[in-house]
Design a protein around this motif. Structure first.
Motif, PDB file in Angstrom:
ATOM      1  N   VAL A 254       4.294 -21.154   5.269  1.00 51.25           N
ATOM      2  CA  VAL A 254       5.630 -20.860   4.744  1.00 51.25           C
ATOM      3  C   VAL A 254       5.822 -19.349   4.634  1.00 51.25           C
ATOM      4  O   VAL A 254       6.894 -18.822   4.947  1.00 51.25           O
ATOM      5  N   GLY A 255       4.766 -18.643   4.208  1.00 48.00           N
ATOM      6  CA  GLY A 255       4.850 -17.191   4.108  1.00 48.00           C
ATOM      7  C   GLY A 255       5.133 -16.543   5.455  1.00 48.00           C
ATOM      8  O   GLY A 255       5.967 -15.636   5.554  1.00 48.00           O
ATOM      9  N   GLY A 256       4.449 -17.000   6.504  1.00 43.74           N
ATOM     10  CA  GLY A 256       4.706 -16.464   7.839  1.00 43.74           C
ATOM     11  C   GLY A 256       6.121 -16.749   8.303  1.00 43.74           C
ATOM     12  O   GLY A 256       6.783 -15.891   8.902  1.00 43.74           O
ATOM     13  N   ILE A 257       6.613 -17.955   7.999  1.00 44.89           N
ATOM     14  CA  ILE A 257       7.987 -18.324   8.368  1.00 44.89           C
ATOM     15  C   ILE A 257       8.987 -17.473   7.603  1.00 44.89           C
ATOM     16  O   ILE A 257       9.997 -17.015   8.159  1.00 44.89           O
ATOM     17  N   ILE A 258       8.722 -17.248   6.322  1.00 32.80           N
ATOM     18  CA  ILE A 258       9.620 -16.429   5.505  1.00 32.80           C
ATOM     19  C   ILE A 258       9.736 -15.024   6.077  1.00 32.80           C
ATOM     20  O   ILE A 258      10.841 -14.475   6.203  1.00 32.80           O
ATOM     21  N   MET A 259       8.603 -14.405   6.428  1.00 27.67           N
ATOM     22  CA  MET A 259       8.646 -13.061   6.991  1.00 27.67           C
ATOM     23  C   MET A 259       9.440 -13.030   8.288  1.00 27.67           C
ATOM     24  O   MET A 259      10.277 -12.148   8.508  1.00 27.67           O
ATOM     25  N   LYS A 260       9.189 -14.001   9.169  1.00 27.53           N
ATOM     26  CA  LYS A 260       9.910 -14.032  10.438  1.00 27.53           C
ATOM     27  C   LYS A 260      11.387 -14.286  10.218  1.00 27.53           C
ATOM     28  O   LYS A 260      12.242 -13.687  10.903  1.00 27.53           O
ATOM     29  N   PHE A 261      11.716 -15.152   9.253  1.00 23.54           N
ATOM     30  CA  PHE A 261      13.117 -15.442   8.944  1.00 23.54           C
ATOM     31  C   PHE A 261      13.817 -14.182   8.438  1.00 23.54           C
ATOM     32  O   PHE A 261      14.918 -13.842   8.892  1.00 23.54           O
ATOM     33  N   PHE A 262      13.195 -13.503   7.476  1.00 19.78           N
ATOM     34  CA  PHE A 262      13.765 -12.257   6.957  1.00 19.78           C
ATOM     35  C   PHE A 262      13.994 -11.267   8.099  1.00 19.78           C
ATOM     36  O   PHE A 262      15.045 -10.637   8.190  1.00 19.78           O
ATOM     37  N   GLN A 263      12.974 -11.118   8.934  1.00 19.69           N
ATOM     38  CA  GLN A 263      13.071 -10.147  10.021  1.00 19.69           C
ATOM     39  C   GLN A 263      14.216 -10.489  10.969  1.00 19.69           C
ATOM     40  O   GLN A 263      15.005  -9.610  11.341  1.00 19.69           O
ATOM     41  N   GLU A 264      14.305 -11.755  11.353  1.00 19.96           N
ATOM     42  CA  GLU A 264      15.342 -12.159  12.299  1.00 19.96           C
ATOM     43  C   GLU A 264      16.735 -11.944  11.715  1.00 19.96           C
ATOM     44  O   GLU A 264      17.633 -11.423  12.391  1.00 19.96           O
TER      45      GLU A 264
END
Length: 301
Positions: A254-264
């Motif tokens: 979830v943490g990795g997804i959150i970072m990628k989501f924020f970045q996108e």
């Protein structure tokens, strides 16, 4: 909530760091207010620009000194929220919140002028994303989290390199902004690509990668960065899993997804911002405004 009730006010809100951020904010308001006349070319600062600066400072404080910082030592998902707020949200807001005339004043006395090559778009993108990805290699991450002086220095370097990365996109000094809109959009895509491998490694890992979020003894030591007394942590709690609402592996993903989501989301917004200003500038240069006098008719005016 999420176990925060078990910690003191100082653990959750870091009063010294809060005081430091409030002092910096007060200095900003003094400079753009009563002291602005001391700066060449100064002009009134809009309320919107002030809101951007305060929002950036608030985001950085919450991420590095508020409850999110504490939760980020117990759950990897909150750790990534902290990282995203610190370097993808707070930094551009702070840059945009500082008026152009103040940036010009700093540029005139810039002591780091010889290091200007670090602000070149490709260099700054590679350096920031490289340091961010390097930090999330498990052995590096756990070492930094357990060595508090290294932690502070590394995070300061991340903040500075994040400033340089965002500067290449937002450069608030018009005469210093040499990049075209197309170049900036390509640069934004480059940033999106460079961070993808680290996020993918975290998301698709088959096991928990970080001892600070899975090993109770290592976690208790790492908590010393934001908790004044860690001596009773392992007598009161069995480990970080007592606070997590997800299994450690799921939390990591979830943490990795959150970072990628924020970045996108953030970089997509920046793409729209850059495209709009590029389109506006190109049309302003190419199309005369209503009422403009053609150069050949100046003598007739």
């Amino acid at each position: 909530m999420l176990g925060l009730e078990y910690f003191t006010f100082a653990d959750k809100w870091s009063p010294l760091f809060l005081a430091f951020m409030l002092v910096l904010t007060a200095v900003y308001f003094l400079i753009v207010g009563p002291l602005s006349s001391r700066f060449e070319g100064s002009a009134p600062v809009s309320a919107g620009r002030k809101v951007l600066f305060v929002s950036g400072m608030a985001a950085y404080y919450l991420a590095q000194g508020g409850p999110i910082e504490l939760l980020g030592h117990m759950m990897f998902s909150f750790h990534m929220i902290s990282m995203a707020l610190s370097y993808l949200v707070a930094v551009p807001l702070i840059i945009l919140g500082i008026p152009v005339w103040l940036w010009r004043a700093f540029d005139r006395v810039n002591p780091f002028r010889k290091l200007g090559f670090l602000a070149r778009p490709i260099v700054s993108a590679v350096v920031f994303n490289g340091l961010f990805s390097f930090y999330h290699i498990p052995v590096v991450h756990d070492f930094v989290m357990l060595n508090f002086t290294v932690h502070r220095i590394y995070f300061l370097i991340l903040f500075i390199t994040s400033m340089l990365m965002w500067w290449a996109i937002l450069n608030p000094i018009p005469e210093k902004d040499k990049s075209s809109g197309l170049m900036k959009m390509a640069y934004i895509f480059l940033n999106m690509v460079l961070l993808t491998p680290a996020c993918a490694l975290i998301i698709f890992s088959s096991h928990p990668m970080y001892a600070t979020f899975s090993d109770p003894a290592v976690w208790a030591k790492a908590m010393g960065y934001c908790v004044s007394d860690t001596s009773t942590l392992l007598t009161s709690f069995s480990g970080p899993q007592d606070f997590g609402y997800l299994d450690p592996l799921i939390d990591q993903r979830v943490g990795g997804i959150i970072m990628k989501f924020f970045q996108e989301i953030i970089f997509a917004s920046m793409l729209a911002y850059v495209f709009f200003h590029w389109y506006k500038r190109e049309n302003k240069e190419d199309d005369p405004l209503p009422g403009d006098i053609p150069p050949g008719n100046l003598n007739q005016a």
